[in-house]
Design an enzyme around this catalytic site. Structure first.
Site, mmCIF file in Angstrom:
data_model
loop_
_atom_site.group_PDB
_atom_site.id
_atom_site.type_symbol
_atom_site.label_atom_id
_atom_site.label_comp_id
_atom_site.label_asym_id
_atom_site.label_seq_id
_atom_site.Cartn_x
_atom_site.Cartn_y
_atom_site.Cartn_z
ATOM 1 N N LYS A 81 0.815 -1.220 0.000
ATOM 2 C CA LYS A 81 0.000 0.000 0.000
ATOM 3 C C LYS A 81 0.852 1.275 0.000
ATOM 4 O O LYS A 81 0.458 2.296 -0.539
ATOM 5 C CB LYS A 81 -0.943 0.001 1.206
ATOM 6 C CG LYS A 81 -2.025 -1.076 1.153
ATOM 7 C CD LYS A 81 -3.023 -0.830 0.030
ATOM 8 C CE LYS A 81 -4.173 -1.832 0.065
ATOM 9 N NZ LYS A 81 -5.047 -1.713 -1.123
ATOM 10 N N GLU B 164 -10.115 5.388 2.940
ATOM 11 C CA GLU B 164 -10.838 4.218 3.443
ATOM 12 C C GLU B 164 -9.807 3.152 3.763
ATOM 13 O O GLU B 164 -8.697 3.178 3.241
ATOM 14 C CB GLU B 164 -11.800 3.697 2.370
ATOM 15 C CG GLU B 164 -11.195 2.713 1.349
ATOM 16 C CD GLU B 164 -10.163 3.325 0.409
ATOM 17 O OE1 GLU B 164 -10.098 4.561 0.325
ATOM 18 O OE2 GLU B 164 -9.419 2.570 -0.250
ATOM 19 N N SER C 192 1.822 -9.590 -0.866
ATOM 20 C CA SER C 192 1.474 -8.165 -0.778
ATOM 21 C C SER C 192 1.629 -7.577 0.617
ATOM 22 O O SER C 192 1.806 -6.372 0.758
ATOM 23 C CB SER C 192 0.051 -7.955 -1.278
ATOM 24 O OG SER C 192 -0.844 -8.788 -0.574
#
Lengths: 256, 394
Positions: free
Chosen positions: B85, B107, B374
């Protein structure tokens, strides 16, 4: 025949919004008659959506109440068809793109025509995406309402030029809901729109009091009130007819 | 004007109030994406703050144990803040600063995007508010506290299903209220144009690195790239550079929850149909009336009823394949990778590991699978322990 024009033949238009099926469809039917009798010039009927991103807390809850009560698009079409036998008040649908798309746009608009729905208000279809439903709307003589917002600035003329039915002028930033103060220079927004179009401009978002309605109607063609009415329905439920009637009457009086 | 279409998907289905904001964002992005100063600053942050390039690790024990294709893990879990991210957040907040914004909102599902946003906001001196579904706040309590520690305000969202979709709704509502000074750091390759493109571009550093690292090690392209898909940002980042290399199979792993054929799943490609939601046309889990379906996954980050528009198009064209992975399979992979390689993967990434475990034995030993890891699994340890019925004394 599209009867939207009728909404603007009785002075400034008062346009109440309610969510269909909140708290149940029987109450919605009674509210339609009662609001029409008490001065509503156009009724904005919300088809509830699971995720109403343009709505504040009040209307979000109304949508949830309606959906929990088993309200569906088909049942709402049935309700409007029935109401049409007793009442010829112009009715517009307000909902979200996926409700129309998911139902099947072709059938959705055909049914709108059959029920005498004069306009469709979709807050998640901006100018850039208006071709999504343009053909179906045109073929079935349903007006697709365009929005202008306090952030629209130079877009106002572009949007207004191709707008039809009426222009929905958003009074403030943010989502729907009662506001004690509306600070946007709505008058200038409307003047800009009016410089390129002859269709009426109605103002919504945040309006709740007769004083606000009176002031805003002095430079617009109509006022749209949603959350203030939905709050009455939230409070009184199936007994809300009397209270909503009184409110609609008072609001219409204030803008005459 | 194509408004950011990927085939029939994408677009800008948002309230008029937001239109000028996304237009302004697109203009700023087009201006800065090729600006040498912007690129240099972002590159420096990637290198010296996020810890890029992330490792491409040869999972030798796993490879031998499965007895098929060679497995490489792209270690996005080793990035600062523990997931991919950060790649997107650094890019977007740098852009927001250039645009003169002083406040960012976002969010978050599992909390990884929220943590990354709070982190970069702290670094760059921006005000930060995060919207997170109440259910997710509970199952990812540690991340809630991390965000607070980093100076962000966390708003638990109590509407709807109280998960990621509702957090997106609430962040969009907040954005329409404070558009002048606020940038919405959207966390995935979804939402209205230009977000799917911007997020994909910032995440594509993953596939650029995989390609270069594998060329150096193996002198060839991978045969398959496997990644988990919620909205789809880590998968899009891992796929993007390989889209034009047709020999490379691209496989996205969706959350099938308790099973793709049960009521409780979030497998959008398997069960969704075309719709319009959260600013985009794409595939969504929904009922026949167009009401968005309440979805379910053990993984808060994949618990989303839609998929990014570029993925929807990769599915339409057949360029990428999307497979459902259940909670049970993901948990098994979570434990397997921990024991086999000493790497605890995020429960999201475990969905990709699970598929690699099925795929590798069917491939030959000279073929290569790259799994995009990830995120790291520290955040999930308590939840998985509960899932397994372990007693934790917290």
């Amino acid at each position: 025949m599209n009867n939207l024009k009728k909404a603007f033949e009785n002075g400034k238009a008062f346009i109440p919004f309610i969510t269909a099926g909140d708290p149940d469809l029987e109450t919605t039917e009674k509210l339609i008659y009662a609001m029409a009798e008490n001065g509503a010039d156009l009724i904005e009927l919300g088809i509830p959506f699971s995720d109403p991103v343009a709505e504040g807390d009040t209307i979000q809850k109304a949508d949830m109440r309606a959906l929990s009560a088993g309200t569906t698009t088909d049942k709402i079409f049935g309700l409007v068809l029935k109401a049409r036998e007793k009442c010829d008040v112009p009715i517009a649908f307000m909902t979200y793109a996926n409700v129309v798309f998911g139902y099947g746009a072709d059938i959705f608009f055909e049914k709108c025509k059959k029920c005498g729905i004069c306009a469709l208000i979709l807050p998640d279809i901006p100018f850039e995406e208006k071709n999504e439903f343009a053909i179906q709307a045109k073929n079935n003589d349903v007006k697709l309402i365009s929005f202008i917002a306090p952030t629209s600035h130079e877009r106002i003329k572009m949007i207004s030029k191709s707008a039809e039915g009426f222009i929905y002028c958003v009074s403030s930033l943010g989502v729907t809901g009662v506001r004690s103060n509306i600070t946007t220079d709505i008058n200038s927004m409307i003047k800009l729109a009016k410089s390129v179009t002859d269709i009426p401009c109605c103002v919504g978002f945040g309006i709740s009091t007769p004083e606000q309605a009176k002031e805003i109607s002095s430079y617009s063609d109509g006022v749209i009130v949603g959350s203030a009415i939905v709050k009455i329905i939230e409070k009184y439920g199936t007994d809300s007819i009397k209270y909503v009637s009184e409110y609609v009457k008072e609001m219409k009086e204030s803008i005459k | 004007m194509n408004n950011g279409r990927f085939g029939i998907h994408g677009g800008q289905y948002i309230p008029e109030t937001l239109m000028n904001a996304v237009i302004e964002l697109e203009q700023a992005y087009n201006k800065y994406k090729n600006d040498p100063d912007f690129i240099a600053e972002l590159d420096d942050l990637y290198r010296n703050y996020a810890g890029r390039p992330s490792l491409l690790y040869y999972a030798e024990k796993m490879t031998k144990n499965l007895g098929g294709a060679k497995i490489y893990l792209k270690r996005e879990d080793l990035n600062h803040t523990g997931s991919h991210k950060i790649n997107n957040v650094l890019g977007q907040i740098l852009l927001a600063k250039r645009m003169g914004k002083t406040r960012v909102i976002a969010e978050t599902g599992a909390g990884q995007h929220g943590v990354a946003t709070a982190t970069v906001a702290a670094l760059m001196g921006m005000e930060c508010e995060i919207f997170m579904g109440m259910v997710d706040c509970e199952r990812q309590a540690l991340n809630v506290y991390r965000m607070k520690l980093l100076g962000a305000k966390v708003h638990p969202v109590t509407s709807g299903t109280m998960t990621l979709k509702d957090a997106v709704n609430e962040t969009m509502r907040e954005w329409t209220s404070h558009i002048e000074n606020t940038h919405y750091v959207l966390g995935s390759v979804m939402g209205p144009h230009p977000f799917p493109t911007i997020v994909r571009d910032f995440q594509s550093v993953i596939s650029r690195e995989i390609k270069a690292q594998l060329m150096e090690r193996e002198h060839k392209l991978p045969d398959a790239v496997v990644a988990c898909v919620g909205g789809g940002s880590n998968a899009m980042g891992a796929f993007y550079e390989f889209i034009k290399d047709e020999s490379v199979k691209l496989i996205g792993c969706e959350a099938a929850g308790k099973g793709a054929d049960t009521e409780q799943n979030a497998a959008t490609i398997a069960n969704g149909r075309l719709g319009i939601f959260h600013g985009m046309k794409s595939y969504f889990c929904q009922d026949k009336n167009g009401q968005i379906a309440p979805v379910y996954s053990i993984s808060a980050g994949l618990d989303y009823p839609g998929i990014g528009p570029e993925h929807a198009n990769l599915h339409d064209t057949g360029r990428a394949q999307y497979v459902p992975i259940t909670d049970d399979e993901a948990v098994e992979a979570f434990e397997y990778l921990s024991r086999t390689e000493g790497i605890i993967p995020a429960i999201e990434s475990s969905h990709a590991v699970a598929y690699a475990m099925k795929l590798a034995p069917k491939m030959s030993k000279d073929e290569i699978i790259v799994v995009n890891l990830s995120g790291r699994g520290d955040k999930d340890v308590a939840a998985i322990a509960r899932y397994k019925g372990e007693n934790l004394y917290e």
